[in-house]
Design a protein around this motif. Structure first.
Motif, PDB file in Angstrom:
ATOM      1  N   GLY A   1       5.492  -8.250  -4.433  1.00  0.00           N
ATOM      2  CA  GLY A   1       6.753  -8.924  -4.682  1.00  0.00           C
ATOM      3  C   GLY A   1       7.742  -8.033  -5.415  1.00  0.00           C
ATOM      4  N   PRO A   2       8.964  -8.500  -5.559  1.00  0.00           N
ATOM      5  CA  PRO A   2       9.976  -7.738  -6.303  1.00  0.00           C
ATOM      6  C   PRO A   2       9.524  -7.508  -7.749  1.00  0.00           C
ATOM      7  CG  PRO A   2      10.974  -9.556  -5.074  1.00  0.00           C
ATOM      8  CD  PRO A   2       9.492  -9.748  -5.008  1.00  0.00           C
ATOM      9  N   ARG A   3       9.834  -6.341  -8.270  1.00  0.00           N
ATOM     10  CA  ARG A   3       9.478  -5.955  -9.642  1.00  0.00           C
ATOM     11  C   ARG A   3       7.978  -6.078  -9.884  1.00  0.00           C
ATOM     12  NH1 ARG A   3      11.090  -6.677 -14.600  1.00  0.00           N
ATOM     13  NH2 ARG A   3      11.675  -4.498 -14.858  1.00  0.00           N
ATOM     14  N   SER A   4       7.198  -5.631  -8.921  1.00  0.00           N
ATOM     15  CA  SER A   4       5.743  -5.608  -9.083  1.00  0.00           C
ATOM     16  C   SER A   4       5.257  -4.169  -9.081  1.00  0.00           C
ATOM     17  CB  SER A   4       5.067  -6.360  -7.932  1.00  0.00           C
ATOM     18  OG  SER A   4       5.217  -5.644  -6.713  1.00  0.00           O
ATOM     19  N   LEU A   5       3.988  -4.006  -9.490  1.00  0.00           N
ATOM     20  CA  LEU A   5       3.267  -2.772  -9.230  1.00  0.00           C
ATOM     21  C   LEU A   5       2.190  -3.138  -8.205  1.00  0.00           C
ATOM     22  CD1 LEU A   5       3.005  -1.033 -12.715  1.00  0.00           C
ATOM     23  CD2 LEU A   5       4.382  -0.349 -10.731  1.00  0.00           C
ATOM     24  N   PRO A   6       2.426  -2.818  -6.953  1.00  0.00           N
ATOM     25  CA  PRO A   6       1.555  -3.299  -5.879  1.00  0.00           C
ATOM     26  C   PRO A   6       0.099  -2.895  -6.056  1.00  0.00           C
ATOM     27  CG  PRO A   6       3.611  -2.493  -4.975  1.00  0.00           C
ATOM     28  CD  PRO A   6       3.612  -2.119  -6.432  1.00  0.00           C
ATOM     29  N   LEU A   7      -0.775  -3.819  -5.659  1.00  0.00           N
ATOM     30  CA  LEU A   7      -2.234  -3.682  -5.676  1.00  0.00           C
ATOM     31  C   LEU A   7      -2.844  -3.785  -7.070  1.00  0.00           C
ATOM     32  CD1 LEU A   7      -1.345  -2.572  -2.877  1.00  0.00           C
ATOM     33  CD2 LEU A   7      -3.335  -1.072  -2.964  1.00  0.00           C
ATOM     34  N   TRP A   8      -2.024  -3.836  -8.102  1.00  0.00           N
ATOM     35  CA  TRP A   8      -2.492  -4.051  -9.480  1.00  0.00           C
ATOM     36  C   TRP A   8      -2.900  -5.514  -9.609  1.00  0.00           C
ATOM     37  CZ3 TRP A   8       1.533  -5.728 -13.443  1.00  0.00           C
ATOM     38  CH2 TRP A   8       0.980  -5.875 -14.730  1.00  0.00           C
ATOM     39  N   LEU A   9      -4.139  -5.752 -10.027  1.00  0.00           N
ATOM     40  CA  LEU A   9      -4.704  -7.096 -10.107  1.00  0.00           C
ATOM     41  C   LEU A   9      -4.913  -7.530 -11.557  1.00  0.00           C
ATOM     42  CD1 LEU A   9      -7.437  -6.722  -7.358  1.00  0.00           C
ATOM     43  CD2 LEU A   9      -5.483  -8.276  -7.236  1.00  0.00           C
ATOM     44  N   PRO A  10      -4.878  -8.838 -11.812  1.00  0.00           N
ATOM     45  CA  PRO A  10      -5.243  -9.319 -13.150  1.00  0.00           C
ATOM     46  C   PRO A  10      -6.688  -8.944 -13.480  1.00  0.00           C
ATOM     47  CG  PRO A  10      -4.178 -11.048 -11.867  1.00  0.00           C
ATOM     48  CD  PRO A  10      -4.447  -9.921 -10.921  1.00  0.00           C
ATOM     49  N   ALA A  11      -6.968  -8.801 -14.747  1.00  0.00           N
ATOM     50  CA  ALA A  11      -8.297  -8.356 -15.174  1.00  0.00           C
ATOM     51  C   ALA A  11      -9.401  -9.326 -14.784  1.00  0.00           C
ATOM     52  CB  ALA A  11      -8.303  -8.147 -16.687  1.00  0.00           C
ATOM     53  N   ASP A  12      -9.070 -10.607 -14.605  1.00  0.00           N
ATOM     54  CA  ASP A  12     -10.114 -11.579 -14.282  1.00  0.00           C
ATOM     55  C   ASP A  12     -10.384 -11.710 -12.787  1.00  0.00           C
ATOM     56  OD1 ASP A  12      -7.757 -12.824 -13.585  1.00  0.00           O
ATOM     57  OD2 ASP A  12      -8.136 -14.682 -14.711  1.00  0.00           O
ATOM     58  N   ALA A  13      -9.647 -10.977 -11.937  1.00  0.00           N
ATOM     59  CA  ALA A  13      -9.905 -10.999 -10.493  1.00  0.00           C
ATOM     60  C   ALA A  13     -10.941  -9.934 -10.153  1.00  0.00           C
ATOM     61  CB  ALA A  13      -8.608 -10.770  -9.723  1.00  0.00           C
ATOM     62  N   THR A  14     -12.105 -10.072 -10.757  1.00  0.00           N
ATOM     63  CA  THR A  14     -13.104  -8.992 -10.708  1.00  0.00           C
ATOM     64  C   THR A  14     -13.748  -8.810  -9.335  1.00  0.00           C
ATOM     65  OG1 THR A  14     -14.716 -10.596 -11.547  1.00  0.00           O
ATOM     66  CG2 THR A  14     -13.663  -9.141 -13.142  1.00  0.00           C
ATOM     67  N   GLY A  15     -13.664  -9.810  -8.473  1.00  0.00           N
ATOM     68  CA  GLY A  15     -14.317  -9.697  -7.170  1.00  0.00           C
ATOM     69  C   GLY A  15     -13.376  -9.570  -6.001  1.00  0.00           C
ATOM     70  N   PHE A  16     -12.065  -9.706  -6.224  1.00  0.00           N
ATOM     71  CA  PHE A  16     -11.120  -9.748  -5.104  1.00  0.00           C
ATOM     72  C   PHE A  16     -11.153  -8.470  -4.278  1.00  0.00           C
ATOM     73  CE2 PHE A  16      -6.916  -9.099  -3.196  1.00  0.00           C
ATOM     74  CZ  PHE A  16      -6.803 -10.268  -2.462  1.00  0.00           C
TER      75      PHE A  16
ATOM     76  N   PHE B   1       0.826  -1.206   0.000  1.00  0.00           N
ATOM     77  CA  PHE B   1       0.000   0.000   0.000  1.00  0.00           C
ATOM     78  C   PHE B   1       0.863   1.260   0.000  1.00  0.00           C
ATOM     79  CE2 PHE B   1      -2.401   3.303   2.304  1.00  0.00           C
ATOM     80  CZ  PHE B   1      -3.566   3.342   1.560  1.00  0.00           C
ATOM     81  N   GLY B   2       1.890   1.277   0.835  1.00  0.00           N
ATOM     82  CA  GLY B   2       2.723   2.470   0.958  1.00  0.00           C
ATOM     83  C   GLY B   2       3.556   2.779  -0.271  1.00  0.00           C
ATOM     84  N   TYR B   3       3.677   1.798  -1.164  1.00  0.00           N
ATOM     85  CA  TYR B   3       4.474   2.017  -2.375  1.00  0.00           C
ATOM     86  C   TYR B   3       3.994   3.248  -3.126  1.00  0.00           C
ATOM     87  CZ  TYR B   3       6.175   1.342  -7.168  1.00  0.00           C
ATOM     88  OH  TYR B   3       6.739   1.539  -8.409  1.00  0.00           O
ATOM     89  N   TRP B   4       2.683   3.378  -3.290  1.00  0.00           N
ATOM     90  CA  TRP B   4       2.173   4.413  -4.191  1.00  0.00           C
ATOM     91  C   TRP B   4       2.347   5.815  -3.640  1.00  0.00           C
ATOM     92  CZ3 TRP B   4       1.780   3.386  -9.013  1.00  0.00           C
ATOM     93  CH2 TRP B   4       1.580   2.061  -9.417  1.00  0.00           C
ATOM     94  N   VAL B   5       1.933   6.039  -2.419  1.00  0.00           N
ATOM     95  CA  VAL B   5       2.088   7.389  -1.880  1.00  0.00           C
ATOM     96  C   VAL B   5       3.565   7.701  -1.675  1.00  0.00           C
ATOM     97  CG1 VAL B   5       1.846   6.749   0.579  1.00  0.00           C
ATOM     98  CG2 VAL B   5       1.092   8.998  -0.197  1.00  0.00           C
TER      99      VAL B   5
END
Length: 325
Positions: A255-270, A162-166
């Motif tokens: 994880g390393p080399r991620s964009l945190p909180l970005w979800l796959p398009a098919d995780a529509t309910g997570f 979460f803190g990554y973005w701000v």
């Protein structure tokens, strides 16, 4: 006096739960490995939950409340075996990850759980939480509350999601920041300082509730806009498609080399779970701007340029931006 046993009690969430119980005047004991101190005024019992005698020091006492956050079914089973008959009430902190599927927006607590993890099977967090819930509910029935948090956030967060973005927007200043083109994706979080008192409330009321402890779903782009505003970022926001990011080895969520909180398009309910039960039971949701502001202060104190467990390093991000700008 209310006697509370926290299985943990020295970590981020469990320590905060211990402090809230202490502040209510309870006599609080934390059972933990001893790698960290217990909060002031909390008794620490040092034990390794993998050891056969882990609970010997606490099974000779009676408790009004036991709180457990473990995601290891064998630990939960051993605790229940030793303590279910010695406590009035149990609160288990599970996770929305315990659900079997993430494809139904607005799903509530009635949604199917994952198949519980069995002995000897390869570890899977979702199935482990489902198994732990089953152990607690089977043994304690209506003497237990089960809390299923979403992503827990706020100052002190031991993850870097979460803190990554701000933090990144604050670090970038007037320079560009890479974001995913996440149309149709959502963010849903719970502030740790809202979650901890809710867990205490359920214990104090001896509730048998099962509740999703989650905030309001927010479109990913709105979340990013809020983080940017709180951080005072004045540079460009550069979006990239799922396909491009994946081709560059950028991972979803964490994880390393991620964009945190970005979800796959098919995780529509997570990140769109229902929270009506939580709210009806007295759960609080502070404004996300407040959580972002507090998180930014924590990020600054910890160092905006520190090495992160989750997210892109700034140097890696700059290299990726050079291909897009």
């Amino acid at each position: 006096m209310t006697r509370v046993l926290i299985l943990g009690g020295t970590g981020w969430l469990s320590g905060l739960i211990a402090r809230h119980w202490r502040d209510r005047g309870a006599a609080v004991t934390a059972l933990a490995r001893g790698a960290r101190p217990a909060p002031e005024g909390v008794e620490l019992v040092i034990a390794d939950r993998d050891a056969p005698d882990a609970f010997d020091a606490v099974t000779t006492r009676d408790w009004d409340e036991v709180v457990d956050i473990s995601s290891q079914p064998r630990h939960v089973a051993a605790a229940v075996a030793g303590l279910a008959g010695r406590t009035t009430h149990w609160t288990y902190i599970s996770s929305v990850s315990a659900y079997a599927a993430d494809d139904e927006p607005g799903a509530g607590e009635e949604a199917a759980l994952a198949v519980p993890l069995g002995p000897g099977e390869d570890y899977d967090y979702s199935r482990a939480k489902a198994a732990s819930e089953t152990i607690v509910r089977t043994a304690l029935e209506d003497r237990a509350a089960i809390v299923r948090p979403g992503l827990v956030v706020g100052p002190g967060d031991p993850t870097d999601r979460f803190g990554y973005w701000v933090g990144r927007f604050a670090l970038a200043g007037d320079e560009p920041v890479l974001v995913p083109d996440a149309e149709g994706r959502y963010v849903q979080v719970i502030d740790v300082d809202d979650l901890a008192p809710f867990a205490v409330l359920l214990g104090a009321e001896r509730s048998n509730l099962t509740a999703n402890a989650v905030g309001l779903p927010m479109p990913f782009d709105e979340f990013v806009a809020r983080a940017r505003r709180i951080a005072g970022h004045t540079g460009r926001v550069v979006p990239a498609s799922d396909a491009h990011l994946q081709s560059q080895g950028v991972a979803f969520w964490a994880g390393p080399r991620s964009l945190p909180l970005w979800l796959p398009a098919d995780a529509t309910g997570f990140a769109r779970r229902a929270n009506a039960t939580y709210l009806a039971a007295g759960g609080r949701l502070r404004d996300l701007d407040e959580t972002l502001t507090r998180t930014l202060a924590d990020e600054r104190a910890r160092g905006l340029e520190r090495e992160r467990d989750d997210g892109l390093s700034r140097s890696d991000e700059v290299r990726l931006l050079a291909e897009l700008v």
